[in-house]
Design an enzyme around this catalytic site. Structure first.
Site, PDB file in Angstrom:
ATOM      1  CD  GLU A 128      -2.759  -1.350  -0.070  1.00  0.00           C
ATOM      2  OE1 GLU A 128      -2.924  -0.373  -0.830  1.00  0.00           O
ATOM      3  OE2 GLU A 128      -3.228  -2.483  -0.318  1.00  0.00           O
ATOM      4  CG  HIS A 137      -1.846  -3.807  -8.661  1.00  0.00           C
ATOM      5  ND1 HIS A 137      -3.208  -3.756  -8.688  1.00  0.00           N
ATOM      6  CD2 HIS A 137      -1.485  -3.649  -7.352  1.00  0.00           C
ATOM      7  CE1 HIS A 137      -3.658  -3.570  -7.456  1.00  0.00           C
ATOM      8  NE2 HIS A 137      -2.640  -3.493  -6.628  1.00  0.00           N
ATOM      9  CB  CYS A 143       6.996  -7.841  -7.715  1.00  0.00           C
ATOM     10  SG  CYS A 143       7.062  -6.066  -7.364  1.00  0.00           S
ATOM     11  CB  CYS A 165       8.473  -2.301  -8.462  1.00  0.00           C
ATOM     12  SG  CYS A 165       7.078  -2.947  -9.408  1.00  0.00           S
TER      13      CYS A 165
HETATM   14 ZN   LIG Z   1      -2.562  -2.848  -4.773  1.00  0.00          ZN
HETATM   15 ZN   LIG Z   2       7.332  -5.239  -9.475  1.00  0.00          ZN
END
Ligand SMILES: [Zn+2]
Ligand SMILES: [Zn+2]
Length: 177
Positions: A128, A137, A143, A165
């Site tokens: 979050e 996402h 991940c 990410c």
């Molecule tokens: Zn989410």
């Molecule tokens: Zn990722």
């Protein structure tokens, strides 16, 4: 980007979860300080009797806005949002929320596992907070930003961001807004 993460319990404080998150979150958000704030009461208006659940958006909105801070609310209840039977967590730009009730094995009639429960809470918190730092996402099931709709998916993913990410996160963390 906000240099501070504030942990706020909504309702009864679970000190084990609180200290576990306070201790472990800084590893995943380099250069960010994690601070523990005083708990706030559960707003009775967020309870939806027909569903026997709390409205996630109502709880999220009830969290205070703190300047230059990402707020993480933690609540030991079962939450839903419109269109979903339940949620593990929720995020906006400056406020995030995790719900602990469904992260326990006991919720599903399984034997308790405290370390697994803490690990799940940490993953949901990182997920979050990742959203609030601008991440979407991720298709990589390992991940932490992968969407999990079940605990099996939560347990499969690690607490870490994948390379892609992490790159986006680190870039966003250096932005001065
Ligand atoms: Zn989410
Ligand atoms: Zn990722």
């Amino acid at each position: 980007m906000a240099r501070l993460i504030a942990l706020i319990f909504i309702g009864e404080v679970n000190f084990q979860v609180l200290s576990y998150l306070a201790e472990n979150l800084p590893r995943f958000f380099p250069g960010i300080l994690v601070r523990v704030e005083s708990p706030i009461p559960v707003p009775p208006r967020c309870w939806v009797p027909s569903r026997k659940q709390f409205d996630g958006n109502c709880i999220l909105e009830s969290l205070p806005t703190l300047k230059g801070t990402k707020v993480l609310g933690i609540i030991d209840e079962d939450l839903f949002v419109r269109g979903l039977n339940f949620i593990f967590g929720l995020a906006s730009y400056d406020k995030t929320l995790i719900a602990l009730a469904r992260l326990r094995n006991e919720f599903y009639g399984l034997p308790p596992n405290q370390s697994l429960f803490l690990e799940r809470a940490l993953k949901e918190a990182i997920h979050e907070l990742g959203h609030s730092y601008g991440l979407s996402h991720c298709p990589d099931p390992r991940c932490v930003m992968h969407f999990s709709n079940s605990l099996a998916e939560t347990d499969l993913k690690g607490p870490d961001f994948c390379k892609r990410c992490k790159g986006i996160l680190l870039r966003n963390l250096t932005l001065d807004t």
